[in-house]
Enzyme design. Structure first.
Site, mmCIF file in Angstrom:
data_model
loop_
_atom_site.group_PDB
_atom_site.id
_atom_site.type_symbol
_atom_site.label_atom_id
_atom_site.label_comp_id
_atom_site.label_asym_id
_atom_site.label_seq_id
_atom_site.Cartn_x
_atom_site.Cartn_y
_atom_site.Cartn_z
ATOM 1 C CG HIS A 1 45.961 -16.183 -31.310
ATOM 2 N ND1 HIS A 1 44.870 -15.521 -31.812
ATOM 3 C CD2 HIS A 1 45.688 -16.377 -30.005
ATOM 4 C CE1 HIS A 1 43.974 -15.330 -30.860
ATOM 5 N NE2 HIS A 1 44.446 -15.848 -29.741
HETATM 6 P P1 TYD Z 1 42.936 -9.305 -31.619
HETATM 7 O O1 TYD Z 1 43.209 -10.081 -30.391
HETATM 8 O O2 TYD Z 1 44.080 -9.061 -32.558
HETATM 9 O O3 TYD Z 1 41.702 -10.007 -32.363
HETATM 10 P P2 TYD Z 1 41.684 -11.024 -33.591
HETATM 11 O O4 TYD Z 1 42.869 -11.928 -33.452
HETATM 12 O O5 TYD Z 1 40.368 -11.747 -33.424
HETATM 13 O O6 TYD Z 1 41.718 -10.153 -34.805
HETATM 14 O O7 TYD Z 1 42.334 -7.928 -31.192
HETATM 15 C C1 TYD Z 1 41.807 -7.018 -32.116
HETATM 16 C C2 TYD Z 1 41.946 -5.606 -31.568
HETATM 17 O O8 TYD Z 1 41.273 -5.469 -30.310
HETATM 18 C C3 TYD Z 1 43.379 -5.180 -31.344
HETATM 19 O O9 TYD Z 1 43.523 -3.855 -31.849
HETATM 20 C C4 TYD Z 1 43.557 -5.112 -29.851
HETATM 21 C C5 TYD Z 1 42.166 -4.993 -29.315
HETATM 22 N N1 TYD Z 1 41.978 -5.768 -28.066
HETATM 23 C C6 TYD Z 1 42.159 -5.143 -26.852
HETATM 24 O O10 TYD Z 1 42.496 -3.943 -26.761
HETATM 25 N N2 TYD Z 1 41.947 -5.870 -25.711
HETATM 26 C C7 TYD Z 1 41.596 -7.172 -25.747
HETATM 27 O O11 TYD Z 1 41.399 -7.813 -24.679
HETATM 28 C C8 TYD Z 1 41.441 -7.815 -27.030
HETATM 29 C C9 TYD Z 1 41.069 -9.263 -27.125
HETATM 30 C C10 TYD Z 1 41.627 -7.065 -28.157
#
Ligand code: TYD
Length: 136
Positions: free
Chosen positions: A53
């Site tokens: 992303h």
């Molecule tokens: P996400 O950034 O979508 O991780 P990846 O791309 O590695 O799968 O985040 C996964 C979950 O964690 C999503 O439900 C949101 C939560 N999250 C937060 O609440 N705060 C944050 O700072 C991050 C990075 C994730």
């Protein structure tokens, strides 16, 4: 300290040797933004690539505190890769830089400093959409 002028922008922060490695980073001095959010990643599946992303606004510095990973950065024109394996050398992801994290070594621990609070709308998760936005 910015160690490179390429798309891969490595930031080396102080590491003090005494009876351990003490590593520190201070907003504005070592980190080129106010740190508004921190998250960290551990116990990652070594076979599962992550990232894929770009952020519209959020800027990040990622440190690999333990283990190693391969990072791909891409600005829509150039794609570069680097291995991150030193706890005091981070990689800067400016906004609108596509990034991928591959080849997680077992027990890798990542620390990510962020310029902005979490906002799911800040993510660009489709590479074709990213290309359209950066190349317009
Ligand atoms: P996400 O950034 O979508 O991780 P990846 O791309 O590695 O799968 O985040 C996964 C979950 O964690 C999503 O439900 C949101 C939560 N999250 C937060 O609440 N705060 C944050 O700072 C991050 C990075 C994730």
């Amino acid at each position: 300290m910015n160690k490179s002028k390429s798309l891969v922008q490595l930031i080396e922060v102080p590491k003090i040797f005494d009876d351990c490695s003490l590593i520190f980073a201070q907003a504005k001095k070592h980190i080129p933004f106010e740190i508004r959010r921190v998250f960290w990643i551990a116990d990652a599946d070594t076979g599962l690539p992550r990232g894929f992303h770009a952020h519209k606004t959020n800027r990040q510095i990622l440190f690999c505190l333990r283990g190693s990973i391969q990072i791909i950065v891409d600005n829509g024109k150039i794609r570069e890769e680097v291995v991150l394996d030193k706890p005091n050398v981070g990689i800067f992801f400016n906004n609108m830089i596509w990034h991928e994290m591959l080849k997680f070594q077992k027990n890798t621990v990542l620390l990510v400093l962020n310029s902005h609070p979490y906002d799911p709308k800040d993510y660009i998760r489709k590479y074709q959409q990213f290309l359209k936005l950066v190349n317009k």
